[in-house]
Design an enzyme around this catalytic site. Structure first.
Site, PDB file in Angstrom:
ATOM      1  N   CYS A   1       0.808  -1.231   0.000  1.00 34.20           N
ATOM      2  CA  CYS A   1       0.000   0.000   0.000  1.00 34.20           C
ATOM      3  C   CYS A   1       0.841   1.281   0.000  1.00 34.20           C
ATOM      4  O   CYS A   1       1.400   1.625  -1.030  1.00 34.20           O
ATOM      5  CB  CYS A   1      -0.986  -0.040   1.154  1.00 34.20           C
TER       6      CYS A   1
ATOM      7  N   HIS B   1      -3.623  -5.676   2.471  1.00 30.97           N
ATOM      8  CA  HIS B   1      -3.267  -5.749   3.902  1.00 30.97           C
ATOM      9  C   HIS B   1      -3.881  -7.039   4.465  1.00 30.97           C
ATOM     10  O   HIS B   1      -4.387  -7.869   3.718  1.00 30.97           O
ATOM     11  CB  HIS B   1      -3.897  -4.580   4.677  1.00 30.97           C
TER      12      HIS B   1
HETATM   13  N1  GLN Z   1      -2.265   6.899   2.150  1.00 32.14           N
HETATM   14  C1  GLN Z   1      -2.395   5.938   1.076  1.00 32.14           C
HETATM   15  C2  GLN Z   1      -3.843   5.811   0.565  1.00 32.14           C
HETATM   16  O1  GLN Z   1      -4.772   6.116   1.306  1.00 32.14           O
HETATM   17  C3  GLN Z   1      -1.941   4.569   1.536  1.00 32.14           C
HETATM   18  C4  GLN Z   1      -2.783   4.039   2.687  1.00 32.14           C
HETATM   19  C5  GLN Z   1      -2.313   2.687   3.179  1.00 32.14           C
HETATM   20  O2  GLN Z   1      -1.109   2.406   3.224  1.00 32.14           O
HETATM   21  N2  GLN Z   1      -3.298   1.871   3.590  1.00 32.14           N
HETATM   22  O3  GLN Z   1      -4.049   5.382  -0.546  1.00 32.14           O
END
Ligand code: GLN
Length: 239
Positions: free
Chosen positions: A95, A191
């Protein structure tokens, strides 16, 4: 246990660990040991140098604030990471870190955070947050995870995706790609953390690291019935 050892680097453990992504390190560490191979783990944060004998890099996701904390430091590691990728070092980036492995991440405030350009892609923060269980089809079979991002990632022409979305959103709401792959570097929005419910992916990372370092990989048969049951339950849950 053989005299073999894998050096696992946990990149930005403090800044990039949301939705349990540190669990990916735990799974790779334990499964490497279960396969009879020794493990050395190094935690590499802002200001630390990447060890030259790195075999696997694991890095998680993070809010925009976490990305702002690492963006400058990541640029100081850019050349090492690109050379390591060329040398087939295995990496799993999730992510927020995944987004910064592309050319750039443009935040909601229209700030352009530079990435390292390892993946030929770019990401723009969208107005909608994509949240929920996600299932994708990959070379290692179906994998199950949990996505929570607003980023819309576009892969450029020759950039391969990690998988094809079966249910969920993935890279963006236009095409069915999820994540990205280059050599032994895997980027993903999944995740969960990703690896506990997807033992095949964990073992593929370990296998590739062993083949790169020792020329072959003899993995043990591990009873993954519980992990696979957890994946089935996650897959059956509505978003
Ligand atoms: N800030 C980034 C987004 O919202 C990554 C978020 C994350 O790592 N879950 O896309």
């Amino acid at each position: 246990m053989s005299d073999r050892q894998i050096h696992i680097v946990h990149l930005y453990p403090k800044e990039m660990n949301i939705y349990g992504d540190n669990g990916n390190l735990l799974v790779v560490t334990m499964r490497t040991k279960w396969h009879g191979v020794g493990v050395k783990v190094s935690k590499i944060g802002v200001g630390d140098k990447l060890p030259i004998d790195t075999d696997i890099i694991i890095s998680g996701g993070g809010q925009d604030t976490g990305q702002l904390k690492i963006v400058d430091d990541l640029q100081t590691k850019k050349l090492d990471l690109i050379n390591m990728a060329k040398d087939n070092v295995v990496m799993l980036v999730v992510c927020g870190t995944y987004q910064l492995f592309g050319h750039q991440f443009t935040t909601h405030k229209n700030e352009s955070l530079p990435g390292i350009g390892l993946f030929d892609m770019q990401t723009v923060a969208g107005d909608v947050r994509f949240i929920g269980n996600i299932v994708t089809k990959t070379h290692f079979g179906e994998i199950v995870g949990y996505e929570n991002h607003s980023g819309l990632t576009t892969l450029n022409k020759d950039q391969s995706s990690f998988g094809k979305v079966i249910s969920g959103v993935g890279n963006n709401d236009k095409d069915d790609g999820e994540g990205a792959i280059k050599n032994n570097v895997f980027g993903t929005y999944l995740h969960g953390p990703l690896l506990p419910k997807n033992p095949k992916v964990a073992d593929e990372l370990i296998r590739r690291a062993l083949v790169r370092k020792y020329g072959d990989a003899m993995l043990t048969q591990i009873d993954d019935s519980l992990a696979l049951k957890a994946a089935q339950i996650a897959k059956s849950r509505p978003r």
